[in-house]
Design an enzyme around this catalytic site. Structure first.
Site, PDB file in Angstrom:
ATOM      1  N   CYS A 260      47.009  59.048  45.464  1.00 43.65           N
ATOM      2  CA  CYS A 260      46.330  57.968  44.765  1.00 43.65           C
ATOM      3  C   CYS A 260      45.017  57.608  45.472  1.00 43.65           C
ATOM      4  O   CYS A 260      45.007  57.292  46.669  1.00 43.65           O
ATOM      5  CB  CYS A 260      47.236  56.740  44.682  1.00 43.65           C
ATOM      6  SG  CYS A 260      46.429  55.265  44.040  1.00 43.65           S
TER       7      CYS A 260
ATOM      8  N   CYS B 257      45.110  54.097  47.018  1.00 47.61           N
ATOM      9  CA  CYS B 257      45.952  54.068  48.223  1.00 47.61           C
ATOM     10  C   CYS B 257      45.181  54.646  49.409  1.00 47.61           C
ATOM     11  O   CYS B 257      45.259  54.128  50.529  1.00 47.61           O
ATOM     12  CB  CYS B 257      47.256  54.835  47.999  1.00 47.61           C
ATOM     13  SG  CYS B 257      48.454  54.004  46.931  1.00 47.61           S
TER      14      CYS B 257
ATOM     15  N   ASP C  74      32.781  48.448  43.307  1.00 43.89           N
ATOM     16  CA  ASP C  74      32.955  49.607  42.432  1.00 43.89           C
ATOM     17  C   ASP C  74      31.778  50.560  42.648  1.00 43.89           C
ATOM     18  O   ASP C  74      30.628  50.112  42.762  1.00 43.89           O
ATOM     19  CB  ASP C  74      33.004  49.141  40.972  1.00 43.89           C
ATOM     20  CG  ASP C  74      33.490  50.213  40.029  1.00 43.89           C
ATOM     21  OD1 ASP C  74      32.822  51.272  39.928  1.00 43.89           O
ATOM     22  OD2 ASP C  74      34.522  50.007  39.382  1.00 43.89           O
TER      23      ASP C  74
ATOM     24  N   ASN D 243      42.639  47.039  33.232  1.00 46.35           N
ATOM     25  CA  ASN D 243      42.663  48.089  32.214  1.00 46.35           C
ATOM     26  C   ASN D 243      43.999  48.811  32.320  1.00 46.35           C
ATOM     27  O   ASN D 243      44.366  49.285  33.398  1.00 46.35           O
ATOM     28  CB  ASN D 243      41.528  49.092  32.435  1.00 46.35           C
ATOM     29  CG  ASN D 243      40.171  48.482  32.186  1.00 46.35           C
ATOM     30  OD1 ASN D 243      40.010  47.679  31.276  1.00 46.35           O
ATOM     31  ND2 ASN D 243      39.204  48.849  32.994  1.00 46.35           N
TER      32      ASN D 243
ATOM     33  N   GLY E 167      40.503  52.754  28.941  1.00 49.86           N
ATOM     34  CA  GLY E 167      39.586  53.466  29.819  1.00 49.86           C
ATOM     35  C   GLY E 167      40.030  53.528  31.270  1.00 49.86           C
ATOM     36  O   GLY E 167      39.227  53.815  32.149  1.00 49.86           O
TER      37      GLY E 167
ATOM     38  N   THR F  49      41.146  54.918  34.626  1.00 52.38           N
ATOM     39  CA  THR F  49      40.985  56.236  35.230  1.00 52.38           C
ATOM     40  C   THR F  49      41.753  56.389  36.537  1.00 52.38           C
ATOM     41  O   THR F  49      41.987  57.507  36.975  1.00 52.38           O
ATOM     42  CB  THR F  49      39.498  56.549  35.489  1.00 52.38           C
ATOM     43  OG1 THR F  49      38.949  55.535  36.327  1.00 52.38           O
ATOM     44  CG2 THR F  49      38.711  56.612  34.179  1.00 52.38           C
TER      45      THR F  49
ATOM     46  N   HIS G 118      46.543  52.963  39.667  1.00 50.04           N
ATOM     47  CA  HIS G 118      46.948  52.005  40.703  1.00 50.04           C
ATOM     48  C   HIS G 118      46.458  50.663  40.178  1.00 50.04           C
ATOM     49  O   HIS G 118      45.260  50.513  39.900  1.00 50.04           O
ATOM     50  CB  HIS G 118      46.280  52.360  42.027  1.00 50.04           C
ATOM     51  CG  HIS G 118      46.637  51.476  43.176  1.00 50.04           C
ATOM     52  ND1 HIS G 118      47.120  51.990  44.361  1.00 50.04           N
ATOM     53  CD2 HIS G 118      46.578  50.136  43.357  1.00 50.04           C
ATOM     54  CE1 HIS G 118      47.322  50.990  45.219  1.00 50.04           C
ATOM     55  NE2 HIS G 118      47.002  49.851  44.613  1.00 50.04           N
TER      56      HIS G 118
ATOM     57  N   HIS H 263      44.758  47.476  39.398  1.00 53.29           N
ATOM     58  CA  HIS H 263      43.555  46.908  40.002  1.00 53.29           C
ATOM     59  C   HIS H 263      42.882  45.955  39.027  1.00 53.29           C
ATOM     60  O   HIS H 263      42.916  46.136  37.824  1.00 53.29           O
ATOM     61  CB  HIS H 263      42.583  47.994  40.470  1.00 53.29           C
ATOM     62  CG  HIS H 263      42.132  48.946  39.413  1.00 53.29           C
ATOM     63  ND1 HIS H 263      42.938  49.949  38.909  1.00 53.29           N
ATOM     64  CD2 HIS H 263      40.947  49.060  38.761  1.00 53.29           C
ATOM     65  CE1 HIS H 263      42.263  50.638  38.006  1.00 53.29           C
ATOM     66  NE2 HIS H 263      41.051  50.111  37.893  1.00 53.29           N
TER      67      HIS H 263
ATOM     68  N   HIS I 257      39.364  44.134  37.946  1.00 53.58           N
ATOM     69  CA  HIS I 257      37.906  44.185  38.000  1.00 53.58           C
ATOM     70  C   HIS I 257      37.381  42.750  37.984  1.00 53.58           C
ATOM     71  O   HIS I 257      37.795  41.956  37.133  1.00 53.58           O
ATOM     72  CB  HIS I 257      37.333  44.897  36.776  1.00 53.58           C
ATOM     73  CG  HIS I 257      37.705  46.333  36.654  1.00 53.58           C
ATOM     74  ND1 HIS I 257      36.836  47.356  36.974  1.00 53.58           N
ATOM     75  CD2 HIS I 257      38.847  46.928  36.236  1.00 53.58           C
ATOM     76  CE1 HIS I 257      37.431  48.512  36.753  1.00 53.58           C
ATOM     77  NE2 HIS I 257      38.658  48.282  36.303  1.00 53.58           N
TER      78      HIS I 257
END
Length: 118
Positions: free
Chosen positions: A6, A9, A32, A89, A95, A97, A100, A102, A104
């Protein structure tokens, strides 16, 4: 619990470089690499969960930690008063990708409305 393949990770472990913004014992926040706003920070749990649903079902307190960290990121980035967006997401249509969970945190400029593409 971590997943060896990952990306997030690996970032949390320090094996992949990132630009840290905030961290505590349960979460790590970093910029990002493909920002969608002037401020675009990802907040990830130190433990691996595939998505927000899995995280919420398994550890709701950790999900709350991600959201509270997002609020702290907004404060640190100076966007708490002007406004910011926090987004999870989940799934292909959203979308996602990296698999894991997360959050935003986006802001620092007008973000427009949500809606369909095209």
């Amino acid at each position: 619990m971590t997943e060896p393949e990952c990306l997030f990770c690996k970032i949390v472990a320090g094996d992949v470089p990132s630009t840290p913004v905030y961290e505590n014992g349960t979460v790590y926040a970093f910029r990002d690499i493909n920002p969608q706003a002037r401020v675009h920070v990802l907040v990830v749990s130190r433990q691996h969960y595939e998505d927000a649903g899995a995280l919420a079902g398994d550890d709701p307190a950790l999900l709350a930690d991600l959201v509270l960290a997002g609020v702290e990121v907004a404060r640190q980035e100076g966007i708490e008063r002007s406004g910011y967006r926090m987004v999870f997401n989940t799934g292909e249509d959203a979308g996602r990708t990296v698999f894991h969970a997360h959050l935003h945190v986006l802001g620092g400029e007008g973000l427009g409305l949500f809606g369909r593409v095209g």
